[in-house]
Write a protein that holds these residues in place. Sequence first.
Motif, PDB file in Angstrom:
ATOM      1  N   LEU A 393     -10.690 -11.830  12.630  1.00 37.63           N
ATOM      2  CA  LEU A 393      -9.276 -12.151  12.761  1.00 37.63           C
ATOM      3  C   LEU A 393      -8.411 -11.311  11.831  1.00 37.63           C
ATOM      4  O   LEU A 393      -7.289 -10.928  12.179  1.00 37.63           O
ATOM      5  N   GLY A 394      -8.917 -11.034  10.628  1.00 39.93           N
ATOM      6  CA  GLY A 394      -8.144 -10.239   9.696  1.00 39.93           C
ATOM      7  C   GLY A 394      -7.908  -8.828  10.195  1.00 39.93           C
ATOM      8  O   GLY A 394      -6.779  -8.308  10.105  1.00 39.93           O
ATOM      9  N   ARG A 395      -8.938  -8.187  10.726  1.00 39.83           N
ATOM     10  CA  ARG A 395      -8.762  -6.838  11.254  1.00 39.83           C
ATOM     11  C   ARG A 395      -7.905  -6.834  12.508  1.00 39.83           C
ATOM     12  O   ARG A 395      -7.124  -5.905  12.737  1.00 39.83           O
ATOM     13  N   GLU A 396      -8.014  -7.872  13.347  1.00 40.39           N
ATOM     14  CA  GLU A 396      -7.198  -7.940  14.553  1.00 40.39           C
ATOM     15  C   GLU A 396      -5.714  -8.084  14.197  1.00 40.39           C
ATOM     16  O   GLU A 396      -4.848  -7.445  14.807  1.00 40.39           O
ATOM     17  N   ARG A 397      -5.430  -8.886  13.190  1.00 42.27           N
ATOM     18  CA  ARG A 397      -4.036  -9.030  12.772  1.00 42.27           C
ATOM     19  C   ARG A 397      -3.521  -7.723  12.183  1.00 42.27           C
ATOM     20  O   ARG A 397      -2.352  -7.344  12.413  1.00 42.27           O
ATOM     21  N   ALA A 398      -4.359  -7.020  11.430  1.00 43.90           N
ATOM     22  CA  ALA A 398      -3.938  -5.739  10.863  1.00 43.90           C
ATOM     23  C   ALA A 398      -3.634  -4.728  11.959  1.00 43.90           C
ATOM     24  O   ALA A 398      -2.675  -3.950  11.849  1.00 43.90           O
ATOM     25  N   ARG A 399      -4.423  -4.735  13.025  1.00 38.19           N
ATOM     26  CA  ARG A 399      -4.159  -3.812  14.135  1.00 38.19           C
ATOM     27  C   ARG A 399      -2.818  -4.128  14.792  1.00 38.19           C
ATOM     28  O   ARG A 399      -2.071  -3.221  15.184  1.00 38.19           O
ATOM     29  N   ARG A 400      -2.499  -5.419  14.920  1.00 39.41           N
ATOM     30  CA  ARG A 400      -1.200  -5.783  15.507  1.00 39.41           C
ATOM     31  C   ARG A 400      -0.048  -5.361  14.597  1.00 39.41           C
ATOM     32  O   ARG A 400       0.998  -4.916  15.067  1.00 39.41           O
ATOM     33  N   GLU A 401      -0.232  -5.495  13.277  1.00 37.71           N
ATOM     34  CA  GLU A 401       0.820  -5.101  12.342  1.00 37.71           C
ATOM     35  C   GLU A 401       1.056  -3.595  12.369  1.00 37.71           C
ATOM     36  O   GLU A 401       2.188  -3.125  12.301  1.00 37.71           O
ATOM     37  N   LEU A 402      -0.024  -2.827  12.475  1.00 39.18           N
ATOM     38  CA  LEU A 402       0.088  -1.377  12.426  1.00 39.18           C
ATOM     39  C   LEU A 402       0.455  -0.768  13.770  1.00 39.18           C
ATOM     40  O   LEU A 402       0.796   0.415  13.834  1.00 39.18           O
ATOM     41  N   GLY A 403       0.359  -1.557  14.835  1.00 38.65           N
ATOM     42  CA  GLY A 403       0.628  -1.018  16.165  1.00 38.65           C
ATOM     43  C   GLY A 403       2.032  -0.462  16.323  1.00 38.65           C
ATOM     44  O   GLY A 403       2.206   0.712  16.663  1.00 38.65           O
ATOM     45  N   PRO A 404       3.078  -1.249  16.057  1.00 38.33           N
ATOM     46  CA  PRO A 404       4.452  -0.735  16.270  1.00 38.33           C
ATOM     47  C   PRO A 404       4.824   0.380  15.294  1.00 38.33           C
ATOM     48  O   PRO A 404       5.526   1.309  15.654  1.00 38.33           O
ATOM     49  N   THR A 405       4.357   0.281  14.019  1.00 36.86           N
ATOM     50  CA  THR A 405       4.732   1.279  13.008  1.00 36.86           C
ATOM     51  C   THR A 405       3.484   1.763  12.297  1.00 36.86           C
ATOM     52  O   THR A 405       3.116   1.252  11.235  1.00 36.86           O
ATOM     53  N   PRO A 406       2.755   2.705  12.857  1.00 34.71           N
ATOM     54  CA  PRO A 406       1.515   3.178  12.237  1.00 34.71           C
ATOM     55  C   PRO A 406       1.778   3.913  10.929  1.00 34.71           C
ATOM     56  O   PRO A 406       2.908   4.366  10.655  1.00 34.71           O
ATOM     57  N   ALA A 407       0.726   4.032  10.115  1.00 34.35           N
ATOM     58  CA  ALA A 407       0.821   4.761   8.852  1.00 34.35           C
ATOM     59  C   ALA A 407       0.667   6.246   9.142  1.00 34.35           C
ATOM     60  O   ALA A 407      -0.387   6.691   9.590  1.00 34.35           O
ATOM     61  N   THR A 408       1.730   7.016   8.909  1.00 36.83           N
ATOM     62  CA  THR A 408       1.751   8.422   9.305  1.00 36.83           C
ATOM     63  C   THR A 408       1.643   9.384   8.135  1.00 36.83           C
ATOM     64  O   THR A 408       1.708  10.589   8.329  1.00 36.83           O
ATOM     65  N   ALA A 409       1.484   8.891   6.918  1.00 39.40           N
ATOM     66  CA  ALA A 409       1.436   9.781   5.761  1.00 39.40           C
ATOM     67  C   ALA A 409       0.168  10.613   5.773  1.00 39.40           C
ATOM     68  O   ALA A 409      -0.900  10.149   6.187  1.00 39.40           O
ATOM     69  N   SER A 410       0.262  11.836   5.313  1.00 38.01           N
ATOM     70  CA  SER A 410      -0.890  12.721   5.182  1.00 38.01           C
ATOM     71  C   SER A 410      -1.278  12.818   3.716  1.00 38.01           C
ATOM     72  O   SER A 410      -0.631  12.249   2.837  1.00 38.01           O
ATOM     73  N   VAL A 411      -2.346  13.578   3.455  1.00 38.57           N
ATOM     74  CA  VAL A 411      -2.805  13.719   2.074  1.00 38.57           C
ATOM     75  C   VAL A 411      -1.747  14.396   1.217  1.00 38.57           C
ATOM     76  O   VAL A 411      -1.543  14.062   0.045  1.00 38.57           O
ATOM     77  N   THR A 412      -1.035  15.351   1.790  1.00 37.11           N
ATOM     78  CA  THR A 412      -0.001  16.057   1.016  1.00 37.11           C
ATOM     79  C   THR A 412       1.179  15.168   0.675  1.00 37.11           C
ATOM     80  O   THR A 412       1.905  15.439  -0.278  1.00 37.11           O
ATOM     81  N   ASP A 413       1.388  14.118   1.474  1.00 35.16           N
ATOM     82  CA  ASP A 413       2.493  13.195   1.182  1.00 35.16           C
ATOM     83  C   ASP A 413       2.176  12.269   0.023  1.00 35.16           C
ATOM     84  O   ASP A 413       3.076  11.626  -0.534  1.00 35.16           O
ATOM     85  N   CYS A 414       0.908  12.145  -0.331  1.00 35.47           N
ATOM     86  CA  CYS A 414       0.470  11.218  -1.389  1.00 35.47           C
ATOM     87  C   CYS A 414      -0.331  11.989  -2.435  1.00 35.47           C
ATOM     88  O   CYS A 414      -1.547  11.746  -2.587  1.00 35.47           O
ATOM     89  N   PRO A 415       0.257  12.913  -3.158  1.00 34.14           N
ATOM     90  CA  PRO A 415      -0.519  13.728  -4.093  1.00 34.14           C
ATOM     91  C   PRO A 415      -1.055  12.926  -5.272  1.00 34.14           C
ATOM     92  O   PRO A 415      -2.122  13.222  -5.791  1.00 34.14           O
ATOM     93  N   ASP A 416      -0.312  11.947  -5.725  1.00 30.33           N
ATOM     94  CA  ASP A 416      -0.734  11.144  -6.867  1.00 30.33           C
ATOM     95  C   ASP A 416      -0.390   9.694  -6.575  1.00 30.33           C
ATOM     96  O   ASP A 416       0.736   9.253  -6.733  1.00 30.33           O
ATOM     97  N   LEU A 417      -1.415   8.958  -6.146  1.00 30.10           N
ATOM     98  CA  LEU A 417      -1.164   7.590  -5.692  1.00 30.10           C
ATOM     99  C   LEU A 417      -0.801   6.652  -6.835  1.00 30.10           C
ATOM    100  O   LEU A 417      -0.329   5.543  -6.604  1.00 30.10           O
TER     101      LEU A 417
END
Length: 420
Positions: A393-417
């Motif tokens: 259920l936890g992964r299914e809810r996460a998929r629904r949350e990420l569906g409309p607005t997926p995480a689009t950042a690349s490695v270069t966008d996050c040089p120092d987390l």
Amino acid sequence: MAGAVWAAATVALVAVGSVRAAGWLFALCLIAAAVTATLAVTGGRSPFGMLVAATLPPAATVRALPWAVRGLRRTRPAGPGVGRLLTSLAVSAGLLTLFGLLFSSADAVFADLVAGLLPDIALGGGVGWLARLLLIGLGLLGGAYLVSRPPNLEGLRAAPTRPAHRLEWTLPLVLLDALFAAFVSVQLTVFFGGAGHVLRTAGLTYAQYARGGFWQLLAVTALTLLVIAIAARRAPQSTRADRLLVRVLLGTLAALSLVVVASALYRMQVYADAYGATRLRLVVATVELWLGLLFVLVGVAVVRMRADWLPRLVIGTAVLALLGLAVVNPDRLIADRNVDRYLETGRLDVGYLSRLSADAVPALDRLPEPMRSCALREIAAELPRDGLWAANLGRERARRELGPTPATASVTDCPDLRRW
């Protein structure tokens, strides 16, 4: 009745894997489920009997193999024998595989349905499934053996010991109570004066104040329980004066220990407020709360001068604490606290949050960009579509949350987390 309660606890612990995506939490639940399943099958009420029960499953699994073979030889069914049944199963499996592959190649929708129903049959996945089936089969076989031949654990009790002289146990406890009282008086100054008072007085940082004392206080809490158990066993209780002395000294020690538990929790709270919540900090705080509950139960046992119910409640409350941790959804709770802390202070360890499970997605989704995508990028990459055998259920809810607005950042966008 007790066996049914332990069995229900086992089912609840195993079911956590279908609700929460946090693998570390499910691993703890599986360890606890092994204990409760053993108690459901073997019983055991005394501490010694419960300790012996924990050693029975491995031995029962080994002894169950010849027992099962002898049972199959003695059983002569009227229908087909075991060999013919195995042959029929093999033929059925072959036919289902052949026609299933043909139907799957003929229709893509049917192929997706079959792929969701079947586990991973690749070489690595197949070995893993065979290992799981083998362990489950051996566990069920050992459980069947213990059910058919239940061990007698009720008579297993530690040998009685000679009661100590009153001075032998009174003097150490009086001195220990005095030491605890001195420590508690200092802690009350901390509670009323706040952490700032201690930091100004002792010249410590938050990290030094919390980490420098929490683990020591955790050890003190566990050792105090051991001291109370030994003292309650060795103290004479034949006269009314002896029983009153036991109640006063052990009850005082239990009450003062509750303040020690509160001090350890306060230190961890100070540390979490200063540096953020983590899994380790949440787990050790839960352990401290559980130990505090144990001191309350010990206090009740001291007042009643009876503790035959205490060993079962020790394990029962531990199971309830673990299930309570699953109910509060720890990874999401950690993410929520850290996001709220970021909104107040502007400080956030995105690198740590990105390593949480899919349970944390609803909380991380509240972050502004690009921190949101940086925190969710790794989690989204590990969210494949679950089949029937891995529904969560936890992964299914996460998929629904990420569906409309997926995480689009690349490695270069996050040089120092860690820079936020």
